[in-house]
Each structure stands twice: as structure tokens, then as C-alpha cells.
Design a protein around this motif. Structure first.
Motif, short mmCIF file in Angstrom:
data_model
loop_
_atom_site.label_atom_id
_atom_site.label_comp_id
_atom_site.label_asym_id
_atom_site.label_seq_id
_atom_site.Cartn_x
_atom_site.Cartn_y
_atom_site.Cartn_z
N TYR A 106 0.82 -1.40 -0.02
CA TYR A 106 0.01 0.00 -0.03
C TYR A 106 0.98 1.49 0.16
O TYR A 106 0.49 2.12 -0.56
N PRO A 107 2.00 1.26 0.55
CA PRO A 107 2.78 2.67 0.57
C PRO A 107 3.00 3.15 -0.81
O PRO A 107 3.60 4.33 -1.17
N TYR A 111 1.99 6.30 -2.72
CA TYR A 111 2.47 7.51 -2.84
C TYR A 111 2.99 7.72 -4.21
O TYR A 111 3.04 9.12 -4.68
N ARG A 169 -5.99 -1.09 4.57
CA ARG A 169 -4.92 -0.08 4.68
C ARG A 169 -4.72 0.59 3.25
O ARG A 169 -4.40 1.75 3.19
N ARG A 215 -7.55 3.07 2.77
CA ARG A 215 -7.32 4.08 3.54
C ARG A 215 -6.53 5.08 3.14
O ARG A 215 -6.62 6.35 2.82
N LEU A 216 -5.25 4.51 2.55
CA LEU A 216 -4.19 5.44 2.15
C LEU A 216 -4.56 6.04 0.50
O LEU A 216 -4.39 7.13 0.36
N VAL A 248 -7.77 6.71 -0.57
CA VAL A 248 -8.58 7.95 -0.32
C VAL A 248 -8.08 8.90 0.14
O VAL A 248 -8.42 10.14 -0.03
N SER A 249 -6.80 8.72 1.40
CA SER A 249 -6.21 10.00 1.66
C SER A 249 -5.42 10.71 0.63
O SER A 249 -5.12 11.81 1.04
N LEU A 250 -4.98 10.08 -0.29
CA LEU A 250 -4.29 10.67 -1.46
C LEU A 250 -5.09 11.01 -2.45
O LEU A 250 -4.73 11.65 -3.65
N ASP A 256 0.27 15.48 0.85
CA ASP A 256 0.49 13.84 1.03
C ASP A 256 2.43 13.95 0.96
O ASP A 256 2.79 12.87 1.45
N ILE A 264 6.15 7.32 3.15
CA ILE A 264 6.19 5.81 3.07
C ILE A 264 6.66 5.08 4.46
O ILE A 264 5.84 4.20 4.76
N ALA A 303 3.94 5.78 6.76
CA ALA A 303 2.67 4.81 6.63
C ALA A 303 2.74 3.59 6.73
O ALA A 303 1.75 2.75 7.09
N ARG A 304 3.88 3.20 7.00
CA ARG A 304 3.99 1.59 7.57
C ARG A 304 3.92 1.50 8.92
O ARG A 304 4.01 0.50 9.34
N ILE A 308 -0.76 5.27 9.30
CA ILE A 308 -1.97 4.71 8.49
C ILE A 308 -3.19 4.53 9.23
O ILE A 308 -4.17 4.45 8.48
N LEU A 315 -5.25 10.84 8.08
CA LEU A 315 -4.23 10.69 7.38
C LEU A 315 -4.41 11.48 5.99
O LEU A 315 -2.90 12.28 5.55
N ALA A 316 -5.35 11.72 5.64
CA ALA A 316 -5.45 12.55 4.34
C ALA A 316 -5.15 14.01 4.53
O ALA A 316 -4.69 14.56 3.37
N HIS A 370 -0.26 13.33 6.59
CA HIS A 370 0.76 12.18 6.16
C HIS A 370 2.00 12.21 6.85
O HIS A 370 3.12 12.34 6.23
#
Lengths: 273, 392
Positions: free
Chosen positions: A78-79, A82, A105, A108-109, A111-113, B260, B317, B320-321, B325, B330-331, B334
Motif C-alpha cells: 500500500y505505501p 504515494y 490499509r 485508507r491510503l 482515499v487519503s491521497l 501528501d 512511505i 505509512a508503514r 496509516i 491521514l488525508a 501524512h
């Protein structure tokens, strides 16, 4: 080729493509670049796997065609999303995510982006179903979610307006609307239906498969059967839809609530006049 | 054709300064950017933007003290940049950040033409750190106030960035608001969270971790005061106003560290051509510079080849790990600001030290947006039911 059908075609089979709506599958950024030099008429979007390798290649990519990135291992990869977010300035981007353990997860990421999501739901077990419920809750009520998550968005819209819907169509798995073309140029059913090769009378074969969507047993008592058409009974007809039913019930309740809110708003606006 | 993206460029045409603020983290030098140097830098920035199909450039002119270069220099710079950008169909917006001490009426034409008749300045209250060499903060306040009045008399709008210090926390948000808004008449204020720019024993360390709870309370109190008194009077206090916009579904200009990844949208270049993530990095942390644009053929080559920049790109990144997350905001965030993180932790791969403060603010402004929406509906219903509206 049949009119009105969108074909998913590997980039290697594009030569001589005659303009039907087409989703082009590529393996890497070099493939994206090649297709974008001379995009086929009827291009719907490009489709590329998002992996550590392809994500690394995306840094300088600024092509102008819509792309659907497919995340095969959402729980771990998922990361990588980015790498996709800078691309939204240039063309629509969507993330296709399979509903497997840990997929929440990735949603979640995404939609956050501000990346729209298409879920491939399949026949999920208890843990992915719990995550699906959490994802739905966030989609419905999260104050920072502003992008569609399919099939929730399509189903919610239909329920809100009281319109008929087909989950097969919303999920882009309806063989009457979507077909695969393999590396040899053979036309096949959508992957969800096993990707079987179509015979010469392809439409009839697809129709026969569709007849099985009606399902039986659990489907007969299900209020969503007309829209679902046995979607979750495929490929295993013995799959229990209990968890899925809860998700659809919540979508239905949200549609009712939203309809009531909109009616109240109309009433308020009318009172202002 | 260009896409819709924007690049923000913090440009430091000089590292000289006419103040000697005790908390300053910049390593000052006597370097000034020549117009010929500017031409080279801008051409490389615009070439990069064209390659990435970026449509607009916001240039934040800072220093050092940006006004130590003469207004004629800015006139020529504005013209030079305008011509180069027009040739590539790139839109440019200029914003000036200055301590105002060098302001005089000779600046008025260029401030109107190039900067939309607006200057951003800095104001701490009470002032503990901003001063001239060998003089007191009180002396600085008198000078600054005089310049503020002169600029306003010329029709220039002055916006301020304020950095709370221990004395600010001691007087509380109410007195702070009263001074800036009621007494000075400021209506565009940005509150920044402080961070040390250098080593742990650097004088730049204005507020340490022991005061984070007080700083959180100060922000919450100030946000509440603004919601109650300032919002409807057209006062804007960042970041509260942007958060309220965000949670009210209006377009919101959130600070650079809530996005982001700032690495995709922001760079800083100093007078010597050094390129880094932002002004804090370019002036204080040479090890984290991306390279020198005078020494590189293209900005793309410099940025793409920079190992330091890769660390910034990979920061969200890493985060987020881990905990980020699972954050419901988060939106918006980041992981927050790289420089604040580095200043407190000595590495990039941690969350922003103000994480708890941010979350509390997000929650507060989200609740406020919901409350205001409900209030608006209730107000409309009440108006419809009142006997006066029935007569209308």
C-alpha cells in the motif's frame, strides 16, 4: 468484436485496433509510454500493475492518459500508492484493490491521497469482510473521504435514486459489457468468470453464464438479488453472503438516510423562497 | 500543454539580514543573487516545470532579509521572470516575506506591481527574540510598528506570521488575539509551531517538548476565540481558517506540511544556487541540500539524482508503514513537517513532534464545521418559522 462492449486488451494486441472502447493492459512504465505515443481510438484507460518495480519507474512519468493501477498485494504494497498521487495533476488515476486480508490499509491510503478506488470483492472470508465493513464506514462517514470507492458509490447512487442496478456492471465484470482479449488475440469472459474462451457464438455463451447469476436458496430471500444477480455466488455457489448482506444493508440504510436529508434540504430551500 | 500542477519556490535572493534575532537558525552570508544569476536559475526552474507539465509557479521571496536588495532589482527581476514564464505559458505569482525594517515609500510601486500590494511579515507577541544587533526586542517592536503604519498608509496590506514563545503561552491566547487583532488591526495571521533550526543547544530552541501541552492549549484557545469573535469579522488565522474550510467542503489552502508530500510541490533555492526542500533546510542543513543549480545542467537532473531528496520522498512511505496509516486524519497530514521532525528527532523517519497538537486541532475544527452547519440550518428554519417571515 461486439458493439457496446469494452475490451481489455494487452498492448501487444493493439495493432489494427479498429476503434471499439478499449482498456489497454501494460506491464510497466515503458509500456505506458509506448501506448501514449499513439493512443488507440476508443481508449478508456490504461491498466498497469503497481509493484515495487513499477512504482519506482513512475517518478518521472507525466503521461496524459487515464490509468488504473492494480495493486496485487495491498496488505504489503500500500505505501507504493504515494508514487501515484503526483499523477492526478495530469490525468485521472484509479486504484484497483482486491479484497483480501489487509486490503483496508490500501483503501485508507488511496482515499487519503484522493485516489478513486475500485474494489475487487470476490468471495471474501470473515477478516476481509470485517475490513470491508470498516472501509464502508469510512466511505460513508469519514470527513476526509472525497473520492468514490466502487462498488459502494455505484450501489449507493442507485439505491438513493431508487434505480435498478447491476453489481456485475458496476464491478466491471458483466460479460455483456466487458470482455478480455488474451495475448493470442482470443476473446474471453471477464476474469471473475474464470476468463473462459468464448466460442463462435460468444454472446449466447455469455448469456448462459448470466442465467446462472440468478442463483437460488439464499438469493431468493435477498432484497438485493435483483441488483446483485448472484454476483457473490460466483464462483462458489455455496458461499454464504451473510457478511456481504450486512454491507449491502448498511448501504441501503445510508441511502435512506441520505434521501431523507436531501428531502429535508429541499424543504428548507423551498421555505426560503 | 501544461497540466494543472503548481510548484512553490522559496527563493532567497540574499542571505544578508538587517536584524539579529536570537532564535534565527539561518547561517547568514553576504551573498546576493545577481540578475544574471537569477536568469539562469529561473530558466532552469521553468524548463523543469515545462518538462513536468506544471502550470503555475508561486515564488516566495525570502531572505536573509529580502528587502536588502533594492526595489529596482525586484522590478528587473519581475520583468525577467515574467518574460521567461510567458514564453512557456507558465503563470507566476510573487509573494514577499520581509521584516519590513528596510521598507520605505520607494518600494510602493514594485510592491503594488509585483506583489499585489501585500507583504508578509513576522510578529511575535510578546517579542523575546526579534531584535537588531545590540538592541532590545522592545526597540525592534517600535521600529516594526512604525514601518507597519507607513506601509498601511501607502495602502499596502500587511499579513503576519507569528511564532509563539514562552511569554506568549504565559499571557494566553486572549491577550495575544487582543493585541494582534484589536490593537494592531491585523486580520491575516498565521501561527507557526516553533522548532529549533540547529543543534539541541542552539538559541533557536524557543519552546521545548516540556511546553507542548501548553502550546496545544494556546492553539485550542486561540481557535475558539477566532471562531467566536474573528471569523465573522473577516479575520483569518491560519491554519484554523483553512481547516474550517476543509471540513466545510470549501477549497482550503492548508500549510505546506499538511499534504501528501511536500517534496512533490516545493523547493527552496538560495542566493548561491543551493537547492533544498525549503528555506530551513537550504540555510541550516548543508548535508540535506539537493545540489547546486548553477553547477547542474538541469533542475530535473539535480532533483532526480539527489539522494537527500529521495529521503524526503520516502518519508511518508516509512510513516505509512507505522502509526500514520491508522490515523483518521491521514488525508490531511501524512506525517507532518520534515524540518520540525528533524529538529526534534535528528532524523526524518519519525512523525512530526506536533502530531498530538495537529490531531487536536483537526478534531476541534471538524467539530466546529459540523456545529456551524447545524447552526446555519437551525437559523434558516427559525427564520422561516418567525412571524416576520410569514408576513414577507
Amino acid at each position: 468484436m461486439t458493439a457496446g462492449i469494452v475490451y481489455r486488451v494487452p498492448a501487444t494486441r493493439l495493432a489494427g485496433w479498429s476503434g471499439e472502447p478499449v482498456i489497454v493492459r501494460v506491464d510497466d512504465v515503458a509500456g505506458l509510454a509506448t501506448v501514449c505515443v499513439d493512443p488507440p481510438a476508443g481508449l478508456v484507460h490504461l491498466e498497469m500493475p503497481l509493484s515495487p518495480q513499477t512504482a519506482g519507474e513512475l517518478a518521472g512519468w507525466r503521461g496524459g492518459a487515464p490509468i488504473d493501477f492494480r495493486l496485487a498485494d495491498p496488505a504489503n504494497d500500500y505505501p507504493l500508492l504515494y508514487a501515484c498521487s503526483p499523477l492526478v495533476d495530469y490525468a485521472p488515476v484509479r486504484i484497483t484493490i482486491p479484497v483480501v486480508e489487509g486490503f483496508g490499509r490500501a483503501v485508507r491510503l488511496a482515499v487519503s491521497l484522493q485516489l478513486p478506488v475500485r474494489l475487487q470483492i470476490g468471495q471474501p472470508g470473515p477478516e476481509p469482510i470485517d475490513e470491508l465493513a470498516e472501509v464502508l464506514s469510512r466511505f460513508l462517514h469519514g470527513s476526509t473521504v472525497a473520492v468514490p470507492v466502487e462498488p459502494f458509490q455505484g450501489v449507493l447512487n442507485a439505491l438513493l435514486r431508487g434505480e435498478p442496478f447491476s453489481l456485475w456492471a458496476i464491478a466491471e465484470d458483466d460479460p455483456a459489457l466487458f470482455r478480455e482479449v488474451d495475448a493470442l488475440g482470443e476473446e474471453r469472459l471477464p476474469v471473475r468468470l474464470g476468463g473462459a474462451r468464448l466460442a463462435a457464438s460468444g454472446e449466447d455463451q455469455a448469456g448462459a453464464v448470466a442465467a446462472r447469476f440468478a442463483g437460488d436458496g439464499e438469493c431468493r430471500a435477498c432484497p438485493f438479488a435483483k441488483g446483485c444477480l448472484g454476483y457473490f455466488k460466483w464462483p462458489d455457489p455455496g458461499y454464504s453472503c451473510a457478511g456481504i448482506r450486512e454491507v449491502l444493508d448498511r448501504l441501503s440504510a445510508a441511502a435512506d438516510e441520505l434521501r431523507a436529508d436531501l428531502a429535508a434540504f429541499d424543504e428548507l430551500a423551498a421555505g426560503d423562497r | 500543454m501544461n497540466g494543472g500542477g503548481q510548484l512553490a519556490l522559496i527563493l532567497l535572493p540574499t542571505l544578508q539580514c538587517n536584524a539579529a534575532c536570537s532564535y534565527c537558525f539561518e547561517r547568514r552570508t553576504r551573498d546576493r543573487l545577481s540578475l544574471e544569476g537569477l536568469r539562469v536559475l529561473i530558466e532552469r526552474v521553468l524548463e523543469y516545470m515545462a518538462g513536468r507539465r506544471l502550470a503555475s509557479l508561486a515564488i516566495y521571496w525570502q531572505g536573509g532579509e529580502a528587502m536588502l536588495l533594492p526595489p529596482e532589482w525586484y522590478d528587473a527581476a519581475g520583468e525577467l521572470i515574467g518574460e521567461a514564464a510567458a514564453a512557456r505559458a507558465i503563470e507566476v505569482r510573487h509573494l514577499l516575506q520581509s521584516n519590513l525594517l528596510a521598507y520605505g515609500r520607494e518600494w510602493n510601486p514594485v510592491i503594488e506591481r509585483m506583489f499585489g500590494n501585500c507583504i508578509g511579515s513576522s510578529l511575535d507577541y510578546p517579542n523575546l527574540h526579534r531584535q537588531l544587533r545590540g538592541r532590545s526586542p522592545a526597540h525592534y517592536d517600535v521600529l516594526w510598528r512604525r514601518k507597519l503604519d507607513e506601509a498601511r498608509a501607502a495602502g499596502i496590506r500587511v499579513e503576519v506570521i507569528s511564532l509563539p514563545n514562552e511569554a506568549t503561552l504565559a499571557i494566553g491566547a486572549g491577550r495575544f488575539y487582543e493585541h494582534l487583532v484589536d490593537e494592531l488591526g491585523l486580520d491575516q495571521i498565521q501561527i507557526n509551531t516553533p522548532f529549533p533550526g540547529g543543534a539541541a543547544d542552539d538559541p533557536g530552541r524557543t519552546i521545548d517538548e516540556r511546553h507542548h501541552a501548553e502550546l496545544l492549549r494556546f492553539h485550542q484557545d486561540l481557535a475558539a476565540i477566532w471562531l467566536e469573535r474573528g471569523r465573522e469579522q473577516g479575520v483569518r488565522i491560519a491554519p484554523f481558517d483553512a481547516l474550517l474550510d476543509h471540513f466545510s467542503d470549501r477549497p482550503a489552502a492548508l500549510p505546506c506540511f499538511w499534504g501528501d508530500n511536500c517534496v512533490d510541490r516545493l523547493i527552496a533555492i538560495d542566493a548561491r544556487g543551493h537547492v533544498a526542500q525549503c528555506d530551513c533546510w537550504v540555510t541550516s542543513h548543508p548535508d540535506y541540500r539537493f545540489g547546486n543549480l548553477f553547477a547542474s545542467a538541469t533542475l530535473a537532473e539535480l532533483l532526480d539524482g539527489s539522494a537527500a531528496r529521495r529521503q524526503f520522498g520516502e518519508r511518508p512511505i516509512h510513516l505509512a508503514r507505522r502509526a500514520c496509516i491508522d490515523c483518521e486524519y491521514l488525508a490531511l497530514c501524512h506525517g507532518g513537517c520534515p524540518i520540525r521532525t528533524f529538529a526534534f528527532h535528528g532524523r526524518l523517519t519519525e512523525t512530526d513532534p506536533y502530531c498530538a497538537l495537529y490531531k487536536a486541532l483537526f478534531r476541534q475544527m471538524e467539530d466546529a464545521a459540523v456545529g456551524l452547519a447545524r447552526q446555519a440550518v437551525a437559523g434558516r428554519l427559525a427564520a422561516q418559522q418567525s412571524p416576520i417571515s410569514a408576513l414577507a
